[in-house]
Motif scaffolding. Sequence first.
Motif, PDB file in Angstrom:
ATOM      1  N   LYS A 115     -11.138 -36.142  94.121  1.00 29.44           N
ATOM      2  CA  LYS A 115     -11.370 -37.092  95.216  1.00 29.44           C
ATOM      3  C   LYS A 115     -10.079 -37.545  95.893  1.00 29.44           C
ATOM      4  CE  LYS A 115     -15.816 -39.077  93.858  1.00 29.44           C
ATOM      5  NZ  LYS A 115     -16.547 -40.332  93.569  1.00 29.44           N
ATOM      6  N   PRO A 131     -14.751 -39.466 103.545  1.00 35.04           N
ATOM      7  CA  PRO A 131     -15.523 -39.679 102.319  1.00 35.04           C
ATOM      8  C   PRO A 131     -16.076 -41.099 102.282  1.00 35.04           C
ATOM      9  CG  PRO A 131     -13.175 -39.695 101.840  1.00 35.04           C
ATOM     10  CD  PRO A 131     -13.318 -39.278 103.269  1.00 35.04           C
ATOM     11  N   THR A 132     -17.201 -41.253 101.625  1.00 34.16           N
ATOM     12  CA  THR A 132     -17.862 -42.558 101.602  1.00 34.16           C
ATOM     13  C   THR A 132     -17.015 -43.625 100.928  1.00 34.16           C
ATOM     14  OG1 THR A 132     -18.992 -41.892  99.573  1.00 34.16           O
ATOM     15  CG2 THR A 132     -20.181 -41.578 101.641  1.00 34.16           C
ATOM     16  N   TRP A 133     -16.100 -43.216 100.048  1.00 29.99           N
ATOM     17  CA  TRP A 133     -15.308 -44.216  99.310  1.00 29.99           C
ATOM     18  C   TRP A 133     -14.037 -44.652 100.056  1.00 29.99           C
ATOM     19  CZ3 TRP A 133     -16.269 -39.224  97.617  1.00 29.99           C
ATOM     20  CH2 TRP A 133     -15.203 -38.327  97.710  1.00 29.99           C
ATOM     21  N   ASP A 149     -20.417 -37.745 100.900  1.00 34.20           N
ATOM     22  CA  ASP A 149     -20.077 -37.764  99.477  1.00 34.20           C
ATOM     23  C   ASP A 149     -20.566 -36.432  98.931  1.00 34.20           C
ATOM     24  OD1 ASP A 149     -19.514 -38.189  96.879  1.00 34.20           O
ATOM     25  OD2 ASP A 149     -20.651 -40.041  96.667  1.00 34.20           O
ATOM     26  N   ASN A 217     -27.266 -37.685 102.559  1.00 37.78           N
ATOM     27  CA  ASN A 217     -26.190 -37.881 103.541  1.00 37.78           C
ATOM     28  C   ASN A 217     -26.737 -38.358 104.887  1.00 37.78           C
ATOM     29  OD1 ASN A 217     -23.824 -37.259 102.049  1.00 37.78           O
ATOM     30  ND2 ASN A 217     -24.342 -35.095 102.116  1.00 37.78           N
TER      31      ASN A 217
END
Length: 312
Positions: A115, A131-133, A149, A217
Amino acid sequence: MKWTELCIHTTNEAIEPISNIFHEAGASGVVIEDQSELDVQREDTYGEIYELDPNDYPDEGVLLKAYLPVNSFLGETVAEIKQAINNLLLYDIDLGRNSITLSEVNEEDWATAWKKYYKPVKISERITITPTWEDYQRVSSDELIIELDPGMAFGTGTHPTTVLSIQALEQYVKSNDTILDVGCGSGVLSIASALLGAQEIFAYDLDEVAVKSAKLNAKVNKVEKKIHVKQNNLLNNVTTKADVIVANILAEIILRFEKDAFSCLKSGGIFITSGIIQAKKDQVKSGLINAGFEILEINQMEDWISIIARRP
């Protein structure tokens, strides 16, 4: 499960023979951290090149890393690896520092370590994939952001074939269009189509995991009402008439349904194909022409080709 990371500080000359030793010892893969990578100049059209961190690389030479399961044979395996590497000196191979270190890695940490290399990437004039984070803030008012993600299954959406597909969608998708996404994977092309103004998208994939990933998604990006995801083999039994069909899959697969794509397109409809290697370009082009298409564009990024065709 616990793993041992075996790391050797060596030279470029020794990469291939030591990698072979690692594989023969049971390592499923080898990580190469080469200091010279920091000096490589790469084409960066849309900011897709991720800046490497010098702290991840040795001051000189190369770090080769292999991952071995922690079991009762680990000590013997490591000793055999060390001996095999030292034997390379008999063949006048420069081993450099030839220093070996061992460290323990938890499988949970290993599974998510990738990641840190996945960062927001602007892949076209309007679309950025993040990315979602990551807490990414929009740079301009017309920027479109896709959050993904991907896990380990479908990639990050920044592969050249995906970039070529999204750039084509940005050019050809119009408000209220109907889109067919064949081999949708993570659903990134369907999401891009929705954000670009398409009214309805039908996303198909034969893989159940892909179908679940695409649905998830779509929800993350709040476009699930526009996107209908279904498990299906290419365009078999599909009767929907579309304005645009997009297929980011292998050339061989494209040539299995080019006639179905022609049938499913409205007059003047666009067929965006990607995932084509250079050697297959002429074959796909001929297949599309024989199916009745007009070739509008042939685009290339790195070794990958995208062909955009139109039904007259």
